[in-house]
Design a protein around this motif. Structure first.
Motif, mmCIF file in Angstrom:
data_model
loop_
_atom_site.group_PDB
_atom_site.id
_atom_site.type_symbol
_atom_site.label_atom_id
_atom_site.label_comp_id
_atom_site.label_asym_id
_atom_site.label_seq_id
_atom_site.Cartn_x
_atom_site.Cartn_y
_atom_site.Cartn_z
ATOM 1 N N LEU A 1 22.816 55.939 25.462
ATOM 2 C CA LEU A 1 23.864 56.566 24.674
ATOM 3 C C LEU A 1 25.074 56.925 25.536
ATOM 4 O O LEU A 1 26.197 56.556 25.229
ATOM 5 C CB LEU A 1 23.317 57.817 23.969
ATOM 6 N N TYR A 2 24.816 57.665 26.628
ATOM 7 C CA TYR A 2 25.955 58.184 27.390
ATOM 8 C C TYR A 2 25.914 57.953 28.897
ATOM 9 O O TYR A 2 26.945 57.901 29.534
ATOM 10 C CB TYR A 2 26.082 59.708 27.170
ATOM 11 N N THR A 3 24.709 57.860 29.489
ATOM 12 C CA THR A 3 24.639 57.944 30.947
ATOM 13 C C THR A 3 24.469 56.570 31.615
ATOM 14 O O THR A 3 24.177 55.574 30.963
ATOM 15 C CB THR A 3 23.456 58.827 31.412
ATOM 16 N N ALA A 4 24.643 56.588 32.938
ATOM 17 C CA ALA A 4 24.437 55.370 33.733
ATOM 18 C C ALA A 4 23.187 55.525 34.606
ATOM 19 O O ALA A 4 23.000 54.792 35.566
ATOM 20 C CB ALA A 4 25.670 55.103 34.588
ATOM 21 N N GLN A 5 22.340 56.498 34.268
ATOM 22 C CA GLN A 5 21.182 56.784 35.118
ATOM 23 C C GLN A 5 20.251 55.579 35.269
ATOM 24 O O GLN A 5 19.727 55.325 36.351
ATOM 25 C CB GLN A 5 20.374 57.946 34.529
#
Lengths: 212, 84
Positions: free
Chosen positions: A68-72
């Motif tokens: 959804l949001y992160t690049a982890q």
């Protein structure tokens, strides 16, 4: 009042792009695996375990990470030296085929034989959107409980391979593996079911063989 | 959860079908959905309230019919439209 028959697949546009993606990859001799599962089922840990194996040539793999949001997740793949692209859906719950088509344009596919899509963690919508994959692998885990195949049948129905992950935690749960196998096969009799622990790196042989 | 995407696709399909068949007003859109399709009729109609503005389906509603014979990943079809 007139009734006009239409009979058009609602996701036709997505399916057309998916077919184009599939054709493009097939022509290039590349296999695409769509990895589906709940958040926390262990999709990315599984990839780390498999791509960390000596038998897998990491240079022949590219990963498309959906989140959804992160690049982890992409960072975890890059730490292994695997070519990765991160797709952020900005809150949308699934990936669509046109996102994959654009990602393939950006990825360097020289020498790549397998592309893995690490889909957004979600058992509902991700299953409905074909991405052009050759193989669907669904990841479930013993800590999720026995009710998932019947609660989210579409993922189990459309998966070629179903992994039951976190087998190392089995003794701490009331999970019934026989019931899981019977339930999955009642929805999809041809699904290959694999018991594994991505964290402990056990039971991964058949997954590793997908990358050979 | 993805009813907004699905609704927009339905609207595009219906607009093309209406134009091809000379309908100037669409009153009902019938969608067939397989048993495992994750499609909610009420949510679809909620998104239709916005998606239909300024189109020939200003007063239309979507009816979802379950079709047990639909299998596979894509289990949703625009079956037919009704209008004048």
């Amino acid at each position: 009042m007139k009734t006009i028959p239409v009979n058009v697949n609602v996701l036709n546009r997505n399916s057309e792009v998916a077919a184009r993606v599939n054709e493009r990859l097939t022509a290039a001799g590349i296999k695409m695996i769509n990895l589906l599962g709940t958040p926390g089922s262990g999709k990315t840990t599984l990839l780390e375990a498999v791509l960390g194996c000596l038998e897998v040539d990491r240079n022949s793999v590219a990963v498309i990470e959906g989140d959804l949001y992160t690049a982890q997740d992409a960072e975890r793949m890059e730490a292994l030296g695997v070519r990765t692209i991160q797709l952020n859906t900005q809150g949308a719950c699934h990936l669509e085929a046109d996102m994959i088509e654009r990602a393939l344009d950006e990825l360097d596919l020289e020498g790549v034989r397998t592309v893995v899509v690490d889909n957004v963690g979600n058992l509902v919508c991700t299953s409905e959107f074909e991405l052009g994959e050759h193989l669907r692998v669904g990841v479930s885990s013993v800590t999720e409980g026995n009710d998932k195949p019947f609660k989210y049948p579409l993922m189990f129905q459309t998966a070629n391979m179903v992994l039951l992950n976190k087998m190392d935690l089995l003794e701490f749960t009331n999970f019934d593996t026989d019931r899981f196998v019977a339930d999955v096969h009642s929805i999809n009799e041809s699904a290959q079911i694999v018991f594994c622990s991505a964290w402990k790196r056990t039971g991964l042989e058949s997954v590793v063989s997908l990358f050979k | 959860m993805h009813e907004s995407v699905v609704c927009q696709e339905i609207v595009d399909i219906v607009l093309r079908a209406a134009e091809a068949n000379g309908l100037t007003r669409v009153d009902e859109i019938v969608v067939s959905a397989g048993p495992y399709s994750c499609l909610n009729e009420a949510e679809l109609n909620f998104f239709l309230l916005m998606a239909r503005v300024g189109t020939c389906m200003e007063d239309a509603y979507i009816t979802v019919e379950r079709d047990e014979s639909l299998v596979g990943a894509s289990q949703m079809f625009v079956k037919c439209i009704r209008g004048e």
